[in-house]
Design a protein around this motif. Structure first.
Motif, PDB file in Angstrom:
ATOM      1  N   LEU A 247      44.150  35.594  26.277  1.00 15.85           N
ATOM      2  CA  LEU A 247      44.795  36.463  27.427  1.00 15.85           C
ATOM      3  C   LEU A 247      44.457  38.154  26.926  1.00 15.85           C
ATOM      4  O   LEU A 247      44.858  38.331  25.844  1.00 15.85           O
TER       5      LEU A 247
ATOM      6  N   GLU B  33      44.947  41.961  27.590  1.00 13.47           N
ATOM      7  CA  GLU B  33      45.795  42.961  28.274  1.00 13.47           C
ATOM      8  C   GLU B  33      45.192  44.271  28.044  1.00 13.47           C
ATOM      9  O   GLU B  33      44.726  44.615  27.084  1.00 13.47           O
TER      10      GLU B  33
ATOM     11  N   TYR C 276      49.626  23.399  29.495  1.00 14.40           N
ATOM     12  CA  TYR C 276      49.578  24.740  29.819  1.00 14.40           C
ATOM     13  C   TYR C 276      50.608  25.084  30.949  1.00 14.40           C
ATOM     14  O   TYR C 276      50.266  24.620  32.177  1.00 14.40           O
TER      15      TYR C 276
ATOM     16  N   ALA D 254      45.443  33.014  29.237  1.00 16.82           N
ATOM     17  CA  ALA D 254      44.889  33.235  30.661  1.00 16.82           C
ATOM     18  C   ALA D 254      44.440  31.858  31.274  1.00 16.82           C
ATOM     19  O   ALA D 254      43.454  31.285  30.551  1.00 16.82           O
TER      20      ALA D 254
ATOM     21  N   LYS E 265      42.296  30.548  34.523  1.00 19.68           N
ATOM     22  CA  LYS E 265      41.304  30.986  35.564  1.00 19.68           C
ATOM     23  C   LYS E 265      40.927  29.647  36.521  1.00 19.68           C
ATOM     24  O   LYS E 265      40.336  28.890  35.736  1.00 19.68           O
TER      25      LYS E 265
ATOM     26  N   THR F 130      52.854  33.357  35.285  1.00 20.54           N
ATOM     27  CA  THR F 130      52.965  34.392  36.379  1.00 20.54           C
ATOM     28  C   THR F 130      51.381  34.311  37.133  1.00 20.54           C
ATOM     29  O   THR F 130      50.236  34.626  36.112  1.00 20.54           O
ATOM     30  N   ARG F 131      51.356  34.775  38.455  1.00 16.17           N
ATOM     31  CA  ARG F 131      49.876  34.838  38.995  1.00 16.17           C
ATOM     32  C   ARG F 131      49.761  36.315  38.634  1.00 16.17           C
ATOM     33  O   ARG F 131      50.268  37.051  39.309  1.00 16.17           O
ATOM     34  N   LEU F 132      48.373  36.424  38.207  1.00 14.26           N
ATOM     35  CA  LEU F 132      47.919  37.866  37.827  1.00 14.26           C
ATOM     36  C   LEU F 132      47.200  38.261  38.829  1.00 14.26           C
ATOM     37  O   LEU F 132      46.860  39.754  38.962  1.00 14.26           O
TER      38      LEU F 132
ATOM     39  N   TRP G 194      45.959  33.195  36.195  1.00 11.32           N
ATOM     40  CA  TRP G 194      47.455  33.027  35.863  1.00 11.32           C
ATOM     41  C   TRP G 194      47.558  33.380  34.358  1.00 11.32           C
ATOM     42  O   TRP G 194      46.916  33.007  33.479  1.00 11.32           O
ATOM     43  N   LYS G 195      48.743  34.009  34.068  1.00  9.43           N
ATOM     44  CA  LYS G 195      49.236  34.135  32.739  1.00  9.43           C
ATOM     45  C   LYS G 195      49.928  32.691  32.508  1.00  9.43           C
ATOM     46  O   LYS G 195      50.609  32.137  33.352  1.00  9.43           O
TER      47      LYS G 195
ATOM     48  N   HIS H 179      50.550  32.624  24.712  1.00  8.51           N
ATOM     49  CA  HIS H 179      50.131  32.836  25.786  1.00  8.51           C
ATOM     50  C   HIS H 179      48.646  32.666  25.990  1.00  8.51           C
ATOM     51  O   HIS H 179      47.962  33.134  25.169  1.00  8.51           O
TER      52      HIS H 179
END
Length: 516
Positions: free
Chosen positions: A96, A98, A13, A40, A42, A17-19, A28-29, A38
């Protein structure tokens, strides 16, 4: 912990990008290099006060709770893909999601149209219905943890996170400015005892629904302590006094969800859903948030067919009963081996597998002649495994059927009998049968004190559980009196710094503050 974009965890993994960051950790994504998708990721911060031994126990608890959460399958819950540990921090790899956070939606459309508020809350009810059926409690339901996707569907985030962070040696007590959960959406019984059940989630849902319709929290105040205190003492304002176009039925529903006594709230999330559904009509567009679904929309196509199948099943001819699974032929040695294997799996947190093995072993054992004691032992293990797996309905049936036989075989004061009775009582608590639980607990406490003494650890645990149950039922004075008598005994037996002693002291402090 500190991680950077490009870091690869779990050998697959990649962090992209830090969400965001919250009270539990950061999100993070990521990119799953193995499956080319993609995800997520955590990260959940470890408890800083834990010793190395407690850290290990906390990791085992985290993985156990992650397994329970991963079994929750519903379109309104992100799928859990993986779990792991990196430099002492736990992480979950998830679907993930959105969309638009509900707290942002409230700010942008203050207030929301009634139909949309009902649609969002009804979808949350659908998620809670399946979660509560598996005895999985959210514990921290709030707008931040709800996402409205572009197609209008709602995702409920962070199921199981609070349970994963509970201290391994004692349930945390919530204090002002500390603890788990979020005060502004927390019922008084959860804030006092640190424990939550399905009715606690319903209270939080009432807070969310009020905020969706009023544009502000139920007891919103610039002073956090004052807002928290009002959840204990004040009735909520009727929604129609803040917004006259709210239907009377929804106003009454929210007031019932926000009842101080859990017994006065709706019986289930499914009941709340049914009361909300008639208001999910003529939804106006939410520009910038939802988009027109393609035609034909694959998700709606699927749901429409399933709905017609369900209708046909209700009115169609009876379906022939399927033949029961054949009883496996196992020897006594096989049963003993199955019992040992199930114990290993249960200790490893693989409870579903343990239950399957024990179910098969019990069926096979009942076909053997002369192995009554072994079968009873297997049935006891099965009941306790179902209890540990939070299948409280099945566990309670098991205990009710098993205990008379077990008591006859071992005696009423045997440790195994007392332990099963304790789990039987806790099953009643988990199912919200408070009065039955308190009656069972009182009888069990009397028997435990007679068998092993009033200062035995189990007797102390039962006294604490009884006090917590009394507090959750609204008998604060009775709980205070109980705890004032219990605390010196806890100090004498366990010591002043023991986590269980600290738990009782904090619970008593919460109740004392209520009486000030």
């Amino acid at each position: 912990m500190i991680v950077d974009a490009g870091t690869v965890i779990g050998d697959r993994y990649e962090l992209v990008t830090r969400l965001g960051e919250g009270g539990y950790g950061e999100v993070w994504k990521g990119f799953d290099q193995s499956l080319d998708r993609h995800v997520a990721v955590k990260f959940v911060r470890p408890e800083k006060f834990l010793t190395p031994e407690e850290r290990k126990e906390a990791e085992q608890r985290f993985r156990r709770e992650a397994r329970v959460t991963a079994r929750l399958r519903h379109p309104g819950v992100p799928v859990v893909y993986d779990v792991g540990t990196l430099n002492g921090s736990h992480f979950l790899v998830m679907e993930l999601v959105e969309g638009y956070r509900i707290d942002h939606l409230i700010d942008a459309h203050n207030p929301l149209p009634v139909a949309w508020a009902a649609a969002i809350a009804a979808q949350v009810c659908a998620v809670l219905t399946v979660a509560h059926a598996q005895s999985l409690i959210h514990r921290d339901l709030k707008p931040v943890n709800l996402i409205l996707c572009a197609d209008g569907t709602v995702k409920v985030l962070d199921f199981g996170i609070v349970a994963m962070l509970d201290a391994p040696s004692a349930t945390k007590i919530t204090r002002a400015g500390h603890g788990v959960g979020t005060y502004f959406y927390m019922p008084s019984e959860q804030a006092i005892t640190g424990k939550a059940d399905a009715r606690s989630d319903l209270y939080a849902l009432g807070c969310v629904l009020h905020e969706l319709l009023a544009g502000e929290r139920v007891f919103q105040s610039a002073i956090a302590q004052a807002e928290m205190a009002r959840h204990y003492s004040e009735p909520p304002p009727p929604l129609r006094s803040l917004r006259p176009d709210v239907p009377t039925g929804i106003e009454q529903l929210v007031l019932s969800l926000l009842a101080k006594n859990p017994a006065d709230r709706p019986a289930s999330a499914a009941e709340v859903y049914e009361r909300l559904l008639p208001h999910v009509v003529a939804l106006p567009p939410l520009p910038g948030t939802t988009v027109v679904a393609p035609f034909p929309d694959p998700g709606r196509m699927y749901a429409a067919v399933v709905e017609r199948i369900a209708e046909t099943a209700l009115v169609g001819p009876p379906v022939p009963a399927s033949s029961p699974a054949p009883t496996p032929r196992l020897s006594k040695g096989d049963l003993v081996a199955a019992k040992g294997r199930a114990e290993e799996l249960a200790l490893a947190g693989r409870l579903s597998q343990a239950v399957e093995i024990l179910e098969e072993a019990v069926r096979a054992g009942e076909a053997l002649v002369g192995e009554r004691q072994l079968v009873i032992a297997l049935r006891m293990d099965l009941a306790n495994a179902r209890f540990a797996a939070r299948d409280y309905v099945a566990a309670l049936d098991d205990f009710d059927e098993l205990l008379p036989v077990l008591t006859e075989m071992l005696g009423a004061d045997h440790q195994a009998v007392l332990g099963c009775r304790y789990n039987q009582t806790l099953s009643l608590v988990a199912l919200g049968r408070d009065e039955d639980a308190l009656d069972k607990m009182a009888a069990l406490l009397a028997d435990v004190q007679a068998a092993v003494g009033e200062h035995d650890v189990l007797a102390l645990e039962l006294r604490r559980e009884a006090a917590e149950l009394m507090a959750r039922m609204g008998d604060h004075q009775g709980a205070r009196a109980y705890l004032h008598a219990l605390l010196p005994d806890m100090v004498a037996v366990l010591g002043t710094d023991n986590p269980e002693t600290e738990h009782v002291r904090a619970l008593l402090g919460n109740l004392d503050r209520l009486s000030d």
